[in-house]
Design a protein around this motif. Structure first.
Motif, PDB file in Angstrom:
ATOM      1  N   ALA A  80       0.996  -0.990   0.064  1.00 19.73           N
ATOM      2  CA  ALA A  80      -0.108   0.255   0.134  1.00 19.73           C
ATOM      3  C   ALA A  80       1.009   1.092   0.009  1.00 19.73           C
ATOM      4  O   ALA A  80       1.726   1.403   0.773  1.00 19.73           O
ATOM      5  CB  ALA A  80      -0.834   0.014   1.123  1.00 19.73           C
ATOM      6  N   PRO A  81       0.515   2.124  -0.886  1.00 16.32           N
ATOM      7  CA  PRO A  81       1.330   3.441  -0.669  1.00 16.32           C
ATOM      8  C   PRO A  81       1.172   4.346   0.479  1.00 16.32           C
ATOM      9  O   PRO A  81       2.149   5.038   0.749  1.00 16.32           O
ATOM     10  CB  PRO A  81       0.893   4.241  -2.076  1.00 16.32           C
ATOM     11  CG  PRO A  81      -0.223   3.545  -2.536  1.00 16.32           C
ATOM     12  CD  PRO A  81      -0.419   2.215  -1.919  1.00 16.32           C
ATOM     13  N   ASN A  82       0.317   4.225   1.153  1.00 13.12           N
ATOM     14  CA  ASN A  82      -0.062   5.045   2.425  1.00 13.12           C
ATOM     15  C   ASN A  82      -1.020   3.878   3.192  1.00 13.12           C
ATOM     16  O   ASN A  82      -2.069   3.478   2.746  1.00 13.12           O
ATOM     17  CB  ASN A  82      -0.500   6.204   2.153  1.00 13.12           C
ATOM     18  CG  ASN A  82      -0.332   7.019   3.515  1.00 13.12           C
ATOM     19  OD1 ASN A  82       0.106   6.624   4.403  1.00 13.12           O
ATOM     20  ND2 ASN A  82      -0.505   8.435   3.167  1.00 13.12           N
ATOM     21  N   GLN A  83      -0.696   3.799   4.678  1.00 16.76           N
ATOM     22  CA  GLN A  83      -1.587   2.999   5.370  1.00 16.76           C
ATOM     23  C   GLN A  83      -1.855   3.635   6.771  1.00 16.76           C
ATOM     24  O   GLN A  83      -0.612   4.265   7.297  1.00 16.76           O
ATOM     25  CB  GLN A  83      -1.178   1.581   5.305  1.00 16.76           C
ATOM     26  CG  GLN A  83       0.133   1.360   5.707  1.00 16.76           C
ATOM     27  CD  GLN A  83       0.755   0.121   6.187  1.00 16.76           C
ATOM     28  OE1 GLN A  83       0.070  -0.468   7.222  1.00 16.76           O
ATOM     29  NE2 GLN A  83       1.609  -0.518   5.612  1.00 16.76           N
ATOM     30  N   GLU A  84      -2.561   3.057   7.579  1.00 18.26           N
ATOM     31  CA  GLU A  84      -2.657   3.411   8.829  1.00 18.26           C
ATOM     32  C   GLU A  84      -3.509   2.816   9.861  1.00 18.26           C
ATOM     33  O   GLU A  84      -4.787   2.425   9.259  1.00 18.26           O
ATOM     34  CB  GLU A  84      -3.292   5.114   9.059  1.00 18.26           C
ATOM     35  CG  GLU A  84      -3.011   5.736  10.382  1.00 18.26           C
ATOM     36  CD  GLU A  84      -3.417   7.138  10.397  1.00 18.26           C
ATOM     37  OE1 GLU A  84      -2.640   7.924   9.649  1.00 18.26           O
ATOM     38  OE2 GLU A  84      -4.207   7.623  10.929  1.00 18.26           O
ATOM     39  N   PHE A  88      -6.092   0.990   4.326  1.00 18.36           N
ATOM     40  CA  PHE A  88      -5.540   1.754   3.361  1.00 18.36           C
ATOM     41  C   PHE A  88      -5.811   3.445   3.761  1.00 18.36           C
ATOM     42  O   PHE A  88      -7.026   3.468   4.152  1.00 18.36           O
ATOM     43  CB  PHE A  88      -5.973   1.624   2.070  1.00 18.36           C
ATOM     44  CG  PHE A  88      -5.611   0.105   1.524  1.00 18.36           C
ATOM     45  CD1 PHE A  88      -4.485  -0.480   1.186  1.00 18.36           C
ATOM     46  CD2 PHE A  88      -6.849  -0.784   1.302  1.00 18.36           C
ATOM     47  CE1 PHE A  88      -4.280  -1.680   0.761  1.00 18.36           C
ATOM     48  CE2 PHE A  88      -6.535  -2.171   1.078  1.00 18.36           C
ATOM     49  CZ  PHE A  88      -5.172  -2.421   0.843  1.00 18.36           C
ATOM     50  N   LYS A  89      -5.193   4.254   3.628  1.00 14.55           N
ATOM     51  CA  LYS A  89      -5.032   5.483   4.012  1.00 14.55           C
ATOM     52  C   LYS A  89      -5.519   6.288   2.715  1.00 14.55           C
ATOM     53  O   LYS A  89      -4.680   6.657   1.667  1.00 14.55           O
ATOM     54  CB  LYS A  89      -4.229   6.130   4.468  1.00 14.55           C
ATOM     55  CG  LYS A  89      -4.708   7.516   5.192  1.00 14.55           C
ATOM     56  CD  LYS A  89      -3.223   8.056   6.180  1.00 14.55           C
ATOM     57  CE  LYS A  89      -3.496   9.330   6.571  1.00 14.55           C
ATOM     58  NZ  LYS A  89      -2.442   9.809   7.312  1.00 14.55           N
TER      59      LYS A  89
ATOM     60  N   TYR B 323      -2.339  -0.637  -3.866  1.00  7.80           N
ATOM     61  CA  TYR B 323      -0.741  -1.166  -4.301  1.00  7.80           C
ATOM     62  C   TYR B 323      -0.498  -0.187  -5.388  1.00  7.80           C
ATOM     63  O   TYR B 323      -1.185   0.401  -6.262  1.00  7.80           O
ATOM     64  CB  TYR B 323      -0.474  -2.553  -4.742  1.00  7.80           C
ATOM     65  CG  TYR B 323      -1.700  -3.269  -5.470  1.00  7.80           C
ATOM     66  CD1 TYR B 323      -2.787  -3.978  -5.110  1.00  7.80           C
ATOM     67  CD2 TYR B 323      -1.689  -3.007  -6.843  1.00  7.80           C
ATOM     68  CE1 TYR B 323      -3.790  -4.370  -5.871  1.00  7.80           C
ATOM     69  CE2 TYR B 323      -2.643  -3.424  -7.648  1.00  7.80           C
ATOM     70  CZ  TYR B 323      -3.472  -4.375  -7.183  1.00  7.80           C
ATOM     71  OH  TYR B 323      -4.532  -4.650  -8.056  1.00  7.80           O
ATOM     72  N   ARG B 326       1.492   5.817  -6.304  1.00  9.12           N
ATOM     73  CA  ARG B 326       0.561   6.928  -5.761  1.00  9.12           C
ATOM     74  C   ARG B 326       1.287   8.370  -6.037  1.00  9.12           C
ATOM     75  O   ARG B 326       2.479   8.473  -5.841  1.00  9.12           O
ATOM     76  CB  ARG B 326       0.115   6.824  -4.252  1.00  9.12           C
ATOM     77  CG  ARG B 326      -0.776   8.092  -4.135  1.00  9.12           C
ATOM     78  CD  ARG B 326      -0.980   7.916  -2.484  1.00  9.12           C
ATOM     79  NE  ARG B 326      -2.115   6.887  -2.151  1.00  9.12           N
ATOM     80  CZ  ARG B 326      -2.692   7.102  -0.847  1.00  9.12           C
ATOM     81  NH1 ARG B 326      -2.441   7.810  -0.233  1.00  9.12           N
ATOM     82  NH2 ARG B 326      -3.646   6.129  -0.922  1.00  9.12           N
ATOM     83  N   GLU B 328       2.039  12.461  -5.512  1.00  7.85           N
ATOM     84  CA  GLU B 328       2.032  13.080  -4.544  1.00  7.85           C
ATOM     85  C   GLU B 328       1.425  14.242  -4.395  1.00  7.85           C
ATOM     86  O   GLU B 328       1.176  15.213  -3.708  1.00  7.85           O
ATOM     87  CB  GLU B 328       3.699  13.437  -4.199  1.00  7.85           C
ATOM     88  CG  GLU B 328       4.451  12.404  -3.693  1.00  7.85           C
ATOM     89  CD  GLU B 328       6.058  12.481  -3.827  1.00  7.85           C
ATOM     90  OE1 GLU B 328       6.229  13.969  -3.987  1.00  7.85           O
ATOM     91  OE2 GLU B 328       6.668  11.723  -3.450  1.00  7.85           O
ATOM     92  N   SER B 340      -2.238   9.816 -10.075  1.00 11.08           N
ATOM     93  CA  SER B 340      -1.775   8.467  -9.956  1.00 11.08           C
ATOM     94  C   SER B 340      -1.700   7.749 -11.326  1.00 11.08           C
ATOM     95  O   SER B 340      -0.512   7.127 -11.652  1.00 11.08           O
ATOM     96  CB  SER B 340      -2.234   7.513  -8.851  1.00 11.08           C
ATOM     97  OG  SER B 340      -2.246   8.292  -7.655  1.00 11.08           O
TER      98      SER B 340
END
Lengths: 95, 473
Positions: A80-84, A88-89, B323, B326, B328, B340
């Motif tokens: 995942a490019p971003n998670q929290e 997934f965020k 996945y 992404r 910015e 993206s």
């Protein structure tokens, strides 16, 4: 029908893509060229011909409803490019 | 060197699996800087596998694929090994699972040397659409290796792998095999599980082997074919050994030669080679008859509508959330998606998504998409009818030999037209093989394509093997 820059921008939105003006201009020309080539299919009479989505004539493929181990959450979140907090965020979508 | 020969050396203890693996990494080290076939090498896993393979060999449990070093196209998922699809959007993607074919290879202790280059998401015919680097043709480094399985073909042709797996949606195994002078087999749709093959056009995609000989293609097929609960479109062909008839006499077999396959647009040297190949078959007692195959003239148009439509839907999953790449640069979710995708996908992939979305969009669906599916019915019907009389169809794999790097990149349609002999096979779900049949005046390889009846790879391999052996005499 000629593919215009407006058509490109309309389809781009449906495709969740964006193009600069210059890119949209180029894309319009290329799509027009390719779609014109595709229009040769109109030379064929296909009245009463059944469309074939798939060469294999399958309907439903059933299996037993068994409980099997699933993937580990942390394993799946690794990409995942971003998670929290194990999720997934994404940007806030509800005000 | 072939799978068969190395297998014999391994079981005779003339070489160990580890020595063989090291030998291939030496080949890669020496040649890949020039060729650029590999995206990722997985030496550590390969060495571990070589030790396991040796155990199997020592215990006399080796299959033909045990301990044989090979390469996998980088759109086939390998657990814990990066799988990029030649795209920026999957540059750092590490699959949490193996494709079914990879599981099958692992269970036989095949040695995966690494992952090889392709056109981004398998869209292209020259491997120039890879985000990472170009791959050159082992016969001439100014030429393309073909595509989209260009890395697979180039690494086998330059002996940086004994064999490779590729995927074929509209010719992506057969055309690079032809351009690089090797054997490429696209099996019948459903023969090999697509589970773990990153989807491009699900009704057309099929995995297959690129090998040095016809027999090797059969051996790989034996090792990876079969029904799979993870792919509901996979089939049980009931065949356990595809090489069973391979060495039988082909006398009295009948081949069809579609008249339009030798029409204008075909390079003179290619045409000459195909006519020569037909003479070889006739000498072996095979009847070759000219036939009409009128609907295949429409195959490219139908193919690019259907495949782009399916691609636009399949590639909707790349959203910069679960996945992949992404951006910015975004203020809200819609911008996250759009930026993206726009930054992550290359030009050709965006063009296909756009074409696919266009032909599926309201107002154009009937005129393009539905029309193409009707033409698909006509194309398949025409093939079915031919196979009532003939054992196979003979013709060229591609209209030209390998072209120069950069020569066709400015005109997408021109690139698409190179698929004229291959796409109808996918549209109809048939098996086909490309085998080497000589060289043109520039010493570039030419490919002969044989198309077979659905699920009759045994006859297809028999016909291909007979030619290969006859010309080797």
């Amino acid at each position: 029908m000629k593919v215009t820059k407006e058509t490109v921008n309309y389809v781009a939105n449906l495709s969740r893509l964006t193009f600069t003006d210059e890119e949209a201009e180029k894309m319009a020309g290329q799509m027009d060229h390719i779609l014109r080539y595709m229009e040769q299919l109109n030379k064929l009479d296909t009245t009463d011909v059944t469309p074939m989505e798939h060469v294999k004539p399958i309907s439903n493929v059933f299996r037993d409803d068994l409980v099997v181990p699933s993937y580990d959450r942390s394993e799946l979140l690794k990409n995942a490019p971003n998670q929290e907090n194990g999720a997934f965020k994404v940007p806030k979508i509800v005000e | 060197m072939t799978i068969l020969k190395y297998h014999q050396m391994l079981i005779n203890k003339e070489i160990s699996a580890l020595e063989l693996t090291n030998l291939y990494y030496d080949h890669i080290e020496k040649n890949d800087e020039q060729i650029g076939a590999y995206i990722t090498l997985c030496k550590e896993q390969a060495m571990n596998m070589a030790n396991r393979a040796q155990e199997k060999i020592n215990n006399q449990q080796a299959t033909y694929l045990t301990g044989i070093p090979m390469a996998i196209k980088d759109n086939i998922c390998t657990k814990d090994i990066k799988t990029t699809c030649g795209s920026k959007i999957l540059e750092n993607f590490i699959p949490p699972y193996n494709a079914t074919v990879v599981e099958k290879l692992n269970s036989q202790e095949a040695i995966i040397l690494g992952k090889v280059n392709l056109d981004e998401f398998a869209m292209g015919g020259s491997t120039e659409n890879s985000y990472f680097h170009k791959t050159t043709n082992p016969y001439d480094n100014t030429k393309v290796p073909g595509g989209s399985s260009g890395g697979s073909a180039a690494c086998v042709a330059s002996d940086m792998a004994v064999y490779a797996l590729g995927s074929d949606t509209g010719g992506s195994i057969r055309q690079p095999a032809a351009f690089c002078g090797i054997v490429g087999l696209k099996p019948t749709y459903g023969t090999i599980s697509r589970n773990g093959l990153v989807a491009f056009a699900s009704s057309l995609d099929q995995i297959g082997p690129l090998t040095k000989t016809v027999e090797d293609a059969g051996l790989v097929l034996n090792g990876i074919a079969g029904i799979d609960k993870f792919d509901s479109t996979s089939s049980n062909s009931g065949i356990s050994d595809y090489t069973v008839n391979m060495k039988n006499d082909v006398k009295n077999k009948k081949l069809a030669l579609p008249k339009n396959y030798l029409a204008s647009g075909l390079a003179p040297d290619v045409k000459q080679s195909i006519l020569q190949a037909i003479k070889v078959y006739e000498k072996m007692g095979v009847t070759v008859e000219e036939v009409d195959l009128q609907f295949t003239d429409y195959a490219i148009a139908a193919y690019y509508i259907i495949s782009s439509a399916e691609a636009s839907s399949n590639l909707a999953r790349y959203d910069g959330v679960k996945y992949g790449y992404r951006s910015e640069n975004f203020n809200n979710l819609l911008e996250l998606y759009k930026n993206s995708r726009s930054e992550g996908f290359g030009e050709e992939v965006k063009r296909r998504i756009m074409l696919g979305t266009y032909v599926l969009s309201s107002g154009y669906y009937d005129a393009y998409y539905k029309k193409a599916l009707q033409v698909r019915t006509l194309i398949k019907g025409e093939f079915d009818k031919l196979f009532e009389t003939y054992d196979g169809i003979i013709g060229p794999t591609a209209p030209t030999t390998a072209y120069g790097i950069g020569e066709k990149t400015d005109d997408p349609l021109e690139m698409y037209l190179g698929d004229i002999y291959t796409v109808s096979v996918n549209i109809a779900g048939l098996p086909a093989i490309s085998i080497p049949c000589g060289f043109d005046s520039q010493k570039l390889p030419i490919g002969l394509q044989l198309i077979g009846k659905a699920f009759d790879e045994t006859t297809l391999l028999q016909l291909a093997y007979a030619y290969e052996q006859e010309v080797a005499k």
